[in-house]
Design a protein around this motif. Sequence first.
Motif, short mmCIF file in Angstrom:
data_model
loop_
_atom_site.label_atom_id
_atom_site.label_comp_id
_atom_site.label_asym_id
_atom_site.label_seq_id
_atom_site.Cartn_x
_atom_site.Cartn_y
_atom_site.Cartn_z
N ILE A 222 -10.19 3.96 -14.26
CA ILE A 222 -10.77 5.05 -15.14
C ILE A 222 -10.46 6.06 -13.88
O ILE A 222 -10.72 5.72 -12.72
CB ILE A 222 -12.17 5.07 -15.40
N GLY A 223 -10.37 7.42 -14.37
CA GLY A 223 -10.28 8.40 -13.46
C GLY A 223 -11.67 9.10 -13.33
O GLY A 223 -12.20 9.76 -14.15
N TYR A 224 -11.89 9.32 -12.16
CA TYR A 224 -13.46 10.21 -11.82
C TYR A 224 -12.91 11.19 -11.09
O TYR A 224 -12.31 11.23 -10.12
CB TYR A 224 -14.23 9.16 -10.93
N ILE A 225 -12.94 12.28 -11.77
CA ILE A 225 -12.92 13.60 -11.02
C ILE A 225 -14.05 14.62 -11.00
O ILE A 225 -14.72 14.84 -12.03
CB ILE A 225 -11.82 14.25 -12.06
N ARG A 226 -14.45 15.24 -9.82
CA ARG A 226 -15.51 16.08 -9.61
C ARG A 226 -14.98 17.54 -9.33
O ARG A 226 -14.19 17.59 -8.42
CB ARG A 226 -16.33 15.35 -8.30
N LEU A 227 -15.51 18.48 -10.09
CA LEU A 227 -15.29 19.79 -9.93
C LEU A 227 -16.17 20.50 -9.53
O LEU A 227 -17.23 20.48 -10.21
CB LEU A 227 -14.57 20.18 -11.20
N VAL A 228 -16.32 21.16 -8.33
CA VAL A 228 -17.53 21.67 -7.59
C VAL A 228 -17.50 23.14 -8.03
O VAL A 228 -18.68 23.57 -7.74
CB VAL A 228 -17.58 21.40 -6.13
N GLN A 229 -16.32 23.78 -8.36
CA GLN A 229 -16.40 25.25 -8.31
C GLN A 229 -15.13 25.70 -9.10
O GLN A 229 -14.13 25.16 -9.06
CB GLN A 229 -16.40 25.66 -7.14
N ALA A 234 -8.68 25.99 -8.24
CA ALA A 234 -9.19 24.80 -9.22
C ALA A 234 -8.21 24.30 -10.24
O ALA A 234 -7.99 23.08 -10.16
CB ALA A 234 -10.35 25.33 -9.78
N PRO A 235 -7.36 25.35 -11.03
CA PRO A 235 -6.45 24.74 -11.71
C PRO A 235 -5.16 23.83 -11.35
O PRO A 235 -4.98 22.58 -11.91
CB PRO A 235 -5.90 26.12 -12.71
N ILE A 236 -4.78 24.26 -10.41
CA ILE A 236 -3.41 23.52 -9.88
C ILE A 236 -4.04 22.06 -9.03
O ILE A 236 -3.52 20.99 -9.17
CB ILE A 236 -2.87 24.26 -8.70
N GLU A 237 -5.40 22.33 -8.45
CA GLU A 237 -6.10 20.68 -8.18
C GLU A 237 -6.25 20.05 -9.29
O GLU A 237 -6.09 18.79 -8.94
CB GLU A 237 -7.30 21.28 -7.22
N MET A 238 -6.90 20.64 -10.19
CA MET A 238 -7.20 19.75 -11.26
C MET A 238 -5.89 18.99 -12.18
O MET A 238 -5.98 18.00 -12.41
CB MET A 238 -7.73 20.39 -12.56
N LYS A 239 -4.94 20.04 -12.18
CA LYS A 239 -3.50 19.43 -12.78
C LYS A 239 -3.07 18.23 -11.87
O LYS A 239 -2.67 17.13 -12.66
CB LYS A 239 -2.64 20.69 -12.94
N ASN A 240 -3.01 18.35 -10.69
CA ASN A 240 -2.56 17.39 -9.81
C ASN A 240 -3.26 16.18 -9.99
O ASN A 240 -2.75 15.10 -9.80
CB ASN A 240 -2.45 17.82 -8.29
N ALA A 241 -4.59 16.32 -9.75
CA ALA A 241 -5.44 15.32 -10.18
C ALA A 241 -5.10 14.58 -11.34
O ALA A 241 -4.98 13.02 -11.34
CB ALA A 241 -7.01 15.48 -10.07
#
Length: 428
Positions: A222-229, A234-241
């Motif tokens: 499973i993928g665990y993603i923590r978004l702190v701010q 943030a969008p490009i980091e989220m997309k890459n993740a």
Amino acid sequence: MAVTKRGLLLASTAVAVSAVTITGAGIHLSEGQAFFQESPKGLVDEVWQIIDRTYVDGSFNKVDWKATRTEYLNKPYTNKEQAYKAVREMLKKLGDPYTRFMDPQEFKNMQIDTSGELSGVGIQLAADEKTKKLTVIAPIEDSPAFAAGILAKDIITKIDAKSTEGMDVNQAVTLIRGVAGTSVKLTVLRGGKQLEYQLKRAKIEIHPVRASYQKDANGGGIGYIRLVQFSAPAPIEMKNAIEKLEKQNVSGYILDLRSNPGGLLFTSVEIARMWLKQGAIVSTVDRKGEREREQANNRALTDKPLVILVDGGSASASEILSGALQDNKRATLVGTKTFGKGLVQSVRGLGDGSGLAVTIAKYLTPLGRDINKNGINPDIEVKLSDEQRQALSGDRNKIGTAADPQYAKALEVLTQRIKAQQPTVPKS
């Protein structure tokens, strides 16, 4: 002085001690710079005009706003400090801690980009709308405040032994900020207990997204993603993740928004579109009614099961994202009720380099829920004791593991959702 979507702020992150949630796109320079330098009264009138045109509450907190203009323009001003004081008095009549004036130094602090290296103790501050007390929205991970155990909802009662009674947020920020390596003592009230924290200011580098591949109980991933701010990167980091985890063939995701104080409005919309194929995301409503409605655009990066972790430190942009995915039945929310901040601001430059943050709208979830002051209730409530929260704050490596009770429940719920989506093999 049009407001761009990418420059809109969400009010819970209005003042950050070590970070600021705006980019240059959100700053609108005044045309009256030269005039102000000759006439401090010009600044007072300019602020009045901006509020008159854009403030979210057309009743101006039931204040006669035109009479207020007359009152303050009839006063004599011999220097800019007198004008600053008058502007703050005038704005106080609105009863809105997020509509505020910033002197040039405060405004300069507001322009620090969230993608850079920041100096401070790492807390997001706001004035409680009911009590007006200085309240911690959330500590920033890997910051001195986070490491010391300061928690969301803590009330700051003293800064270096100076009482915060009647102190506005900007004053508090000025006292708390300082050179990296120097110290500040904060006295906080938590559940009737008074606690003291001696914090050393530091440089803080914020990476908004942290992701990892984790094994589930069935041996899958499973993928665990923590978004702190919800900062600009943030969008490009989220997309890459997400793309990296998709290549690893995960079966589902846990998105951790706990203690995420929010940030840029459009960042939350962009990230929502990565998870949601169709449907409404959020609508902003000003004093004339619905201003704009943001929709998904058929560009979701995954349709796999999703569980979102939220708590009392999940605010504004976190509430937009979790509310949108909950209303569209895209995700299951686990944790505790969110903070309850649903106001949108624009930030404008004035005269001699001072600035004005103005609440221009509130936001609603796709089903029309007004989150401001109400928050979002999780689908499955899992509370943590103070001891459990402090243990997680003291050892960040425990967050997102079996030692994290909320994460453990989220993993259980996600596993059930994954099983429910698997095709049933007919018996022979």
